[in-house]
Write a protein that holds these residues in place. Structure first.
Motif, PDB file in Angstrom:
ATOM      1  N   PRO A  66       0.901  -1.230   0.223  1.00  0.00           N
ATOM      2  CA  PRO A  66      -0.205   0.028  -0.172  1.00  0.00           C
ATOM      3  C   PRO A  66       0.979   1.365   0.180  1.00  0.00           C
ATOM      4  O   PRO A  66       1.631   1.017   0.588  1.00  0.00           O
ATOM      5  CB  PRO A  66      -0.706   0.303   1.612  1.00  0.00           C
ATOM      6  N   PRO A  67       0.135   2.641  -0.400  1.00  0.00           N
ATOM      7  CA  PRO A  67       1.094   3.783  -1.081  1.00  0.00           C
ATOM      8  C   PRO A  67       2.122   4.220   0.763  1.00  0.00           C
ATOM      9  O   PRO A  67       2.893   4.379   0.596  1.00  0.00           O
ATOM     10  CB  PRO A  67      -0.014   4.552  -1.377  1.00  0.00           C
ATOM     11  N   ASP A  68       1.086   3.658   1.426  1.00  0.00           N
ATOM     12  CA  ASP A  68       0.984   4.465   2.991  1.00  0.00           C
ATOM     13  C   ASP A  68       2.398   3.304   3.629  1.00  0.00           C
ATOM     14  O   ASP A  68       2.365   3.846   4.654  1.00  0.00           O
ATOM     15  CB  ASP A  68       0.503   4.570   4.376  1.00  0.00           C
ATOM     16  N   ALA A  69       2.843   2.042   3.366  1.00  0.00           N
ATOM     17  CA  ALA A  69       3.917   1.442   4.243  1.00  0.00           C
ATOM     18  C   ALA A  69       5.258   2.018   3.694  1.00  0.00           C
ATOM     19  O   ALA A  69       5.619   2.052   3.185  1.00  0.00           O
ATOM     20  CB  ALA A  69       3.373   0.246   3.224  1.00  0.00           C
TER      21      ALA A  69
END
Length: 64
Positions: free
Chosen positions: A61-64
């Motif tokens: 995910p982009p926020d990982a």
């Protein structure tokens, strides 16, 4: 030579290696699964493996 995903116990790809499948080789510590990638299969460190998924690998995910 083939590409292999090195996957930990949580299903996270820890790295990709190239191996001839002949010479003795042991994956690094923390790798639970070594899975041969298909020729056009996208995969990279941090990607998530799902054995029943289609595709088998998805980017984190982009926020990982």
């Amino acid at each position: 030579m083939n590409r292999y995903a090195m996957i930990d116990g949580d299903g996270i790809v820890r790295g990709i290696c190239i191996w001839d499948g002949v010479e003795p080789w042991n994956p690094p510590p923390g790798v639970d699964i070594v899975l041969q990638l298909m020729d056009d299969e996208a995969c990279g460190p941090g990607w998530i493996y799902d054995m029943s998924g289609n595709p088998r690998f998805t980017p984190p995910p982009p926020d990982a």
